[in-house]
Design a protein around this motif. Structure first.
Motif, PDB file in Angstrom:
ATOM      1  N   ASN A  65     -10.745 -11.967   6.533  1.00  0.00           N
ATOM      2  CA  ASN A  65     -10.936 -11.723   8.154  1.00  0.00           C
ATOM      3  C   ASN A  65      -9.941 -11.501   8.803  1.00  0.00           C
ATOM      4  O   ASN A  65     -10.146 -10.897   9.879  1.00  0.00           O
ATOM      5  CB  ASN A  65     -11.656 -13.091   8.465  1.00  0.00           C
ATOM      6  CG  ASN A  65     -13.271 -13.352   8.010  1.00  0.00           C
ATOM      7  OD1 ASN A  65     -13.905 -12.103   7.893  1.00  0.00           O
ATOM      8  ND2 ASN A  65     -13.695 -14.407   7.717  1.00  0.00           N
ATOM      9  N   MET A  66      -8.681 -12.116   8.477  1.00  0.00           N
ATOM     10  CA  MET A  66      -7.536 -11.760   9.413  1.00  0.00           C
ATOM     11  C   MET A  66      -7.226 -10.452   9.327  1.00  0.00           C
ATOM     12  O   MET A  66      -7.029  -9.768  10.341  1.00  0.00           O
ATOM     13  CB  MET A  66      -6.342 -12.815   8.834  1.00  0.00           C
ATOM     14  CG  MET A  66      -6.668 -14.128   8.985  1.00  0.00           C
ATOM     15  SD  MET A  66      -5.212 -15.198   8.264  1.00  0.00           S
ATOM     16  CE  MET A  66      -3.709 -14.692   9.276  1.00  0.00           C
ATOM     17  N   ASP A  67      -7.249  -9.726   8.152  1.00  0.00           N
ATOM     18  CA  ASP A  67      -7.105  -8.227   7.969  1.00  0.00           C
ATOM     19  C   ASP A  67      -8.027  -7.539   8.986  1.00  0.00           C
ATOM     20  O   ASP A  67      -7.735  -6.415   9.525  1.00  0.00           O
ATOM     21  CB  ASP A  67      -6.961  -7.972   6.381  1.00  0.00           C
ATOM     22  CG  ASP A  67      -6.655  -6.518   6.400  1.00  0.00           C
ATOM     23  OD1 ASP A  67      -5.726  -6.020   6.641  1.00  0.00           O
ATOM     24  OD2 ASP A  67      -7.406  -5.819   5.295  1.00  0.00           O
ATOM     25  N   ARG A  68      -9.442  -7.948   8.559  1.00  0.00           N
ATOM     26  CA  ARG A  68     -10.431  -7.074   9.495  1.00  0.00           C
ATOM     27  C   ARG A  68     -10.247  -7.409  10.688  1.00  0.00           C
ATOM     28  O   ARG A  68     -10.265  -6.288  11.475  1.00  0.00           O
ATOM     29  CB  ARG A  68     -11.600  -7.882   8.821  1.00  0.00           C
ATOM     30  CG  ARG A  68     -12.702  -6.914   9.465  1.00  0.00           C
ATOM     31  CD  ARG A  68     -13.827  -6.683   8.699  1.00  0.00           C
ATOM     32  NE  ARG A  68     -14.840  -5.885   9.047  1.00  0.00           N
ATOM     33  CZ  ARG A  68     -16.290  -6.385   9.557  1.00  0.00           C
ATOM     34  NH1 ARG A  68     -16.453  -7.656   9.446  1.00  0.00           N
ATOM     35  NH2 ARG A  68     -17.055  -5.586  10.170  1.00  0.00           N
ATOM     36  N   ALA A  69      -9.809  -8.421  11.541  1.00  0.00           N
ATOM     37  CA  ALA A  69      -9.420  -8.641  12.829  1.00  0.00           C
ATOM     38  C   ALA A  69      -8.345  -7.706  13.490  1.00  0.00           C
ATOM     39  O   ALA A  69      -8.120  -7.163  14.220  1.00  0.00           O
ATOM     40  CB  ALA A  69      -9.199 -10.083  13.109  1.00  0.00           C
ATOM     41  N   SER A  70      -7.322  -7.626  12.635  1.00  0.00           N
ATOM     42  CA  SER A  70      -6.072  -7.050  12.761  1.00  0.00           C
ATOM     43  C   SER A  70      -6.497  -5.274  12.809  1.00  0.00           C
ATOM     44  O   SER A  70      -6.053  -4.694  13.683  1.00  0.00           O
ATOM     45  CB  SER A  70      -4.975  -7.174  11.599  1.00  0.00           C
ATOM     46  OG  SER A  70      -4.002  -6.210  12.069  1.00  0.00           O
ATOM     47  N   LYS A  71      -7.171  -4.784  12.088  1.00  0.00           N
ATOM     48  CA  LYS A  71      -7.827  -3.535  11.739  1.00  0.00           C
ATOM     49  C   LYS A  71      -8.724  -3.276  13.018  1.00  0.00           C
ATOM     50  O   LYS A  71      -8.461  -2.146  13.636  1.00  0.00           O
ATOM     51  CB  LYS A  71      -8.353  -3.359  10.410  1.00  0.00           C
ATOM     52  CG  LYS A  71      -7.475  -3.107   9.534  1.00  0.00           C
ATOM     53  CD  LYS A  71      -8.460  -2.882   7.920  1.00  0.00           C
ATOM     54  CE  LYS A  71      -7.409  -2.774   6.898  1.00  0.00           C
ATOM     55  NZ  LYS A  71      -8.079  -2.660   5.712  1.00  0.00           N
ATOM     56  N   LEU A  72      -9.479  -4.120  13.352  1.00  0.00           N
ATOM     57  CA  LEU A  72     -10.272  -3.898  14.533  1.00  0.00           C
ATOM     58  C   LEU A  72      -9.374  -3.893  15.993  1.00  0.00           C
ATOM     59  O   LEU A  72      -9.575  -3.030  16.683  1.00  0.00           O
ATOM     60  CB  LEU A  72     -11.334  -5.166  14.704  1.00  0.00           C
ATOM     61  CG  LEU A  72     -12.526  -4.937  13.835  1.00  0.00           C
ATOM     62  CD1 LEU A  72     -13.464  -6.168  13.724  1.00  0.00           C
ATOM     63  CD2 LEU A  72     -13.376  -3.823  14.210  1.00  0.00           C
ATOM     64  N   ASP A  73      -8.406  -4.746  16.103  1.00  0.00           N
ATOM     65  CA  ASP A  73      -7.672  -4.969  17.184  1.00  0.00           C
ATOM     66  C   ASP A  73      -6.798  -3.559  17.364  1.00  0.00           C
ATOM     67  O   ASP A  73      -6.652  -2.954  18.448  1.00  0.00           O
ATOM     68  CB  ASP A  73      -6.566  -6.130  17.219  1.00  0.00           C
ATOM     69  CG  ASP A  73      -7.088  -7.200  17.480  1.00  0.00           C
ATOM     70  OD1 ASP A  73      -8.175  -7.424  18.279  1.00  0.00           O
ATOM     71  OD2 ASP A  73      -6.498  -8.262  16.946  1.00  0.00           O
ATOM     72  N   ASP A  74      -6.172  -3.005  16.377  1.00  0.00           N
ATOM     73  CA  ASP A  74      -5.609  -1.683  16.190  1.00  0.00           C
ATOM     74  C   ASP A  74      -6.482  -0.599  16.515  1.00  0.00           C
ATOM     75  O   ASP A  74      -5.961   0.294  17.406  1.00  0.00           O
ATOM     76  CB  ASP A  74      -5.040  -1.471  14.667  1.00  0.00           C
ATOM     77  CG  ASP A  74      -4.456  -0.244  14.656  1.00  0.00           C
ATOM     78  OD1 ASP A  74      -3.271   0.167  15.320  1.00  0.00           O
ATOM     79  OD2 ASP A  74      -4.668   0.797  13.707  1.00  0.00           O
ATOM     80  N   LEU A  75      -7.611  -0.628  16.123  1.00  0.00           N
ATOM     81  CA  LEU A  75      -8.539   0.376  16.546  1.00  0.00           C
ATOM     82  C   LEU A  75      -9.138   0.417  17.815  1.00  0.00           C
ATOM     83  O   LEU A  75      -9.065   1.414  18.631  1.00  0.00           O
ATOM     84  CB  LEU A  75      -9.717   0.452  15.591  1.00  0.00           C
ATOM     85  CG  LEU A  75     -11.021   1.702  15.656  1.00  0.00           C
ATOM     86  CD1 LEU A  75     -10.116   2.708  15.222  1.00  0.00           C
ATOM     87  CD2 LEU A  75     -12.043   1.533  14.601  1.00  0.00           C
TER      88      LEU A  75
END
Length: 103
Positions: free
Chosen positions: A69-79
């Motif tokens: 979930n932390m990785d996914r949140a980081s990718k969403l923030d980047d996008l």
């Protein structure tokens, strides 16, 4: 005679492969319109909020699920940041980010 034939064939094959290497990526990225950007940012933020809620909800707040979930949140923030700044973002990349997470 055999060595010269092999060297000529090698040179021809290298010459034929150079244009395909220099051609660049096959997929053409297109920029999103301002309406599409706004809609994409809203959807991505909604998805980011959902992932954030999952990070604080048991059993998703422990071990591998928390890391996922932390990785996914980081990718969403980047996008989200890339879309807001006007960088070219593939619609497929947005669609992939909006897919439900695997639990």
């Amino acid at each position: 005679m055999k060595v010269s034939t092999i060297s000529v064939l090698s040179l021809v094959s290298v010459a034929m492969s150079v244009p395909s290497v220099l051609a660049g990526p096959i997929a053409v990225q297109r920029n999103l319109s301002s309406n599409q950007q706004a809609a994409a940012v809203t959807q991505l933020q909604t998805q980011r909020d959902q992932v954030s809620r999952e990070m604080i909800t048991p059993p998703y707040n422990r071990g591998p699920l928390l890391i996922h979930n932390m990785d996914r949140a980081s990718k969403l923030d980047d996008l989200i940041n890339r879309v807001r700044s006007g960088e070219p973002v593939s619609p497929d990349e947005i669609d992939q980010a909006l897919q439900p997470s695997i639990r």
